[in-house]
Motif scaffolding. Sequence first.
Motif, mmCIF file in Angstrom:
data_model
loop_
_atom_site.group_PDB
_atom_site.id
_atom_site.type_symbol
_atom_site.label_atom_id
_atom_site.label_comp_id
_atom_site.label_asym_id
_atom_site.label_seq_id
_atom_site.Cartn_x
_atom_site.Cartn_y
_atom_site.Cartn_z
ATOM 1 N N HIS A 88 0.778 -1.206 -0.067
ATOM 2 C CA HIS A 88 -0.052 -0.004 0.048
ATOM 3 C C HIS A 88 0.714 1.260 -0.084
ATOM 4 O O HIS A 88 1.851 1.253 0.682
ATOM 5 C CB HIS A 88 -0.850 -0.069 1.235
ATOM 6 N N LEU A 89 0.489 2.126 -0.836
ATOM 7 C CA LEU A 89 1.236 3.531 -1.018
ATOM 8 C C LEU A 89 0.459 4.368 -1.020
ATOM 9 O O LEU A 89 -0.829 4.346 -1.564
ATOM 10 C CB LEU A 89 2.359 3.467 -2.151
ATOM 11 N N GLY A 90 0.933 5.823 -0.513
ATOM 12 C CA GLY A 90 -0.001 7.047 -0.645
ATOM 13 C C GLY A 90 0.861 8.088 -1.265
ATOM 14 O O GLY A 90 0.337 9.359 -1.403
ATOM 15 N N GLN A 91 1.827 7.646 -2.133
ATOM 16 C CA GLN A 91 2.840 8.762 -2.950
ATOM 17 C C GLN A 91 3.338 8.188 -4.117
ATOM 18 O O GLN A 91 3.729 7.124 -3.908
ATOM 19 C CB GLN A 91 4.105 8.968 -1.626
ATOM 20 N N VAL A 92 3.286 8.840 -5.157
ATOM 21 C CA VAL A 92 3.889 8.439 -6.580
ATOM 22 C C VAL A 92 5.436 8.209 -6.133
ATOM 23 O O VAL A 92 5.911 7.310 -6.777
ATOM 24 C CB VAL A 92 3.536 9.449 -7.277
ATOM 25 N N ALA A 93 5.824 8.993 -5.331
ATOM 26 C CA ALA A 93 7.401 8.685 -4.922
ATOM 27 C C ALA A 93 7.627 7.334 -4.707
ATOM 28 O O ALA A 93 8.885 6.739 -4.969
ATOM 29 C CB ALA A 93 7.778 9.745 -3.773
ATOM 30 N N GLY A 94 6.588 6.764 -3.742
ATOM 31 C CA GLY A 94 6.926 5.290 -3.479
ATOM 32 C C GLY A 94 6.943 4.384 -4.508
ATOM 33 O O GLY A 94 7.463 3.554 -4.549
ATOM 34 N N ILE A 95 6.041 4.608 -5.673
ATOM 35 C CA ILE A 95 5.959 3.843 -6.648
ATOM 36 C C ILE A 95 7.297 3.780 -7.477
ATOM 37 O O ILE A 95 7.829 2.931 -7.799
ATOM 38 C CB ILE A 95 4.773 4.278 -7.709
ATOM 39 N N THR A 96 7.928 5.125 -7.825
ATOM 40 C CA THR A 96 9.053 5.216 -8.470
ATOM 41 C C THR A 96 10.142 4.274 -7.615
ATOM 42 O O THR A 96 11.216 3.781 -8.250
ATOM 43 C CB THR A 96 9.381 6.704 -8.492
ATOM 44 N N ALA A 97 10.182 4.618 -6.186
ATOM 45 C CA ALA A 97 11.319 3.904 -5.537
ATOM 46 C C ALA A 97 11.152 2.493 -5.407
ATOM 47 O O ALA A 97 12.099 1.903 -5.580
ATOM 48 C CB ALA A 97 11.056 4.399 -3.941
ATOM 49 N N LEU A 98 10.000 1.813 -5.490
ATOM 50 C CA LEU A 98 9.796 0.461 -5.514
ATOM 51 C C LEU A 98 10.447 -0.068 -7.192
ATOM 52 O O LEU A 98 10.888 -0.865 -6.999
ATOM 53 C CB LEU A 98 8.652 -0.066 -5.098
ATOM 54 N N ARG A 99 9.943 0.544 -7.931
ATOM 55 C CA ARG A 99 10.223 0.291 -9.209
ATOM 56 C C ARG A 99 11.495 0.331 -9.562
ATOM 57 O O ARG A 99 12.194 -0.685 -10.223
ATOM 58 C CB ARG A 99 9.574 1.097 -10.426
ATOM 59 N N THR A 100 12.292 1.323 -8.990
ATOM 60 C CA THR A 100 13.585 1.417 -9.197
ATOM 61 C C THR A 100 14.514 0.708 -8.280
ATOM 62 O O THR A 100 15.758 0.349 -8.516
ATOM 63 C CB THR A 100 14.249 2.951 -9.584
ATOM 64 N N GLY A 101 14.298 0.673 -6.872
ATOM 65 C CA GLY A 101 15.109 0.209 -5.717
ATOM 66 C C GLY A 101 14.574 -1.302 -5.570
ATOM 67 O O GLY A 101 15.400 -1.982 -4.730
ATOM 68 N N TYR A 102 13.759 -1.930 -6.058
ATOM 69 C CA TYR A 102 13.456 -3.283 -6.015
ATOM 70 C C TYR A 102 12.537 -3.632 -7.348
ATOM 71 O O TYR A 102 11.432 -3.872 -7.336
ATOM 72 C CB TYR A 102 12.390 -3.566 -4.780
ATOM 73 N N PRO A 103 13.495 -3.864 -8.338
ATOM 74 C CA PRO A 103 12.823 -4.414 -9.649
ATOM 75 C C PRO A 103 12.194 -5.772 -9.703
ATOM 76 O O PRO A 103 12.625 -6.662 -8.902
ATOM 77 C CB PRO A 103 14.379 -4.479 -10.571
ATOM 78 N N ALA A 104 10.941 -5.563 -9.982
ATOM 79 C CA ALA A 104 10.038 -6.766 -10.064
ATOM 80 C C ALA A 104 9.194 -6.637 -11.132
ATOM 81 O O ALA A 104 9.129 -5.312 -11.758
ATOM 82 C CB ALA A 104 9.376 -7.146 -8.794
ATOM 83 N N ARG A 105 8.086 -7.435 -11.156
ATOM 84 C CA ARG A 105 7.124 -7.379 -12.237
ATOM 85 C C ARG A 105 5.732 -6.625 -11.217
ATOM 86 O O ARG A 105 5.073 -7.319 -10.843
ATOM 87 C CB ARG A 105 6.690 -8.855 -12.799
ATOM 88 N N TRP A 106 5.966 -5.394 -11.234
ATOM 89 C CA TRP A 106 5.158 -4.773 -10.456
ATOM 90 C C TRP A 106 3.878 -4.265 -11.076
ATOM 91 O O TRP A 106 3.968 -3.677 -12.236
ATOM 92 C CB TRP A 106 5.599 -3.468 -9.730
ATOM 93 N N LEU A 107 2.531 -4.562 -10.517
ATOM 94 C CA LEU A 107 1.482 -4.124 -11.017
ATOM 95 C C LEU A 107 1.079 -3.065 -10.290
ATOM 96 O O LEU A 107 0.926 -3.114 -9.087
ATOM 97 C CB LEU A 107 0.290 -5.079 -11.017
ATOM 98 N N THR A 108 0.798 -1.735 -10.999
ATOM 99 C CA THR A 108 0.562 -0.579 -10.227
ATOM 100 C C THR A 108 -0.790 -0.183 -10.317
ATOM 101 O O THR A 108 -0.928 0.214 -11.486
ATOM 102 C CB THR A 108 1.595 0.706 -10.561
ATOM 103 N N ILE A 109 -1.536 -0.162 -9.303
ATOM 104 C CA ILE A 109 -2.995 0.079 -9.516
ATOM 105 C C ILE A 109 -3.590 1.203 -8.590
ATOM 106 O O ILE A 109 -3.080 1.286 -7.368
ATOM 107 C CB ILE A 109 -3.785 -1.044 -8.879
ATOM 108 N N LEU A 110 -4.142 2.327 -9.114
ATOM 109 C CA LEU A 110 -4.586 3.350 -8.464
ATOM 110 C C LEU A 110 -5.915 3.086 -8.141
ATOM 111 O O LEU A 110 -6.829 2.758 -8.959
ATOM 112 C CB LEU A 110 -4.792 4.669 -9.483
ATOM 113 N N LEU A 111 -6.321 3.029 -6.822
ATOM 114 C CA LEU A 111 -7.725 2.898 -6.495
ATOM 115 C C LEU A 111 -8.178 4.355 -6.113
ATOM 116 O O LEU A 111 -7.589 5.017 -5.418
ATOM 117 C CB LEU A 111 -7.545 2.020 -5.196
#
Length: 189
Positions: A88-111
Motif C-alpha cells: 500500500h502506498l500513498g505517494q507516487v514517489a513510493g511507486i518510483t522508489a519500488l520500481r527502481t529500488g526493488y526491480p520486479a514485475r510490479w502491477l501498479t493500481i490506482l484505487l
Amino acid sequence: MLYGPPAAGKDTVTSALTAVDDRYVYFDRLKAGSGKSSGYRPTSADHLAQLHDRHLIVYANERYGNIYAVDSPRLDEIIIAGRVPVVHLGQVAGITALRTGYPARWLTILLWCPRDITRARLHTRGSSDLEERLRVWDETQADLAAAEPGTFTMVLRTDQRTPAATADLIHRTLTGDPHNVPPLREPLP
C-alpha cells in the motif's frame, strides 16, 4: 502496489485479493511512531536508520507523525516463499522508489473514490482524525496530478465496483486471464 487516498479501499481490496488466491499477502510496512499498530511491524526510528544505512529500506515516508517504510528483507521473504506482496502506498514517489529500488514485475493500481465518498467512509469507520485524512486526500490528488504518464497499470474506481470485483479484475490481470477483463482505466471525477 495499491496507491490511493485514505479510505479508497486499499485494505478492503487486499482482503478480497487474499480471498481470491492465498498467494497474495499484505505487505506489512515497518512503522516508527504512535497510534495504530495493527497491520504494521512496529519499530523505532533508530532501527529504521540502521536499515537505511545498510541500504535495506526501499522507500520511507512520514505521515500522521509517524515514519512508514518498505524494506527489502520483508519483500524478499514474501517473494522467496512464492507469494505476491500487496504494498500500500500513498505517494507516487513510493511507486518510483519500488520500481527502481526493488526491480520486479510490479502491477501498479490506482484505487480511487471521490472526496465525498472518502468522507462518508471515514465517518462510517469512526475515524477520529477525519479532517487530517481529508487533507491527505487533497495531497494525494495533487500528487496524482504530478504523476508521469504510465505510472499506473490500472485505474479503478472503488465507488463503482465491489471489492470482490476489483480483486477479481486485479487477479485476472496479474495472472494473464484475458476473459472479460473490462477497461483498466476508469475516469476520475
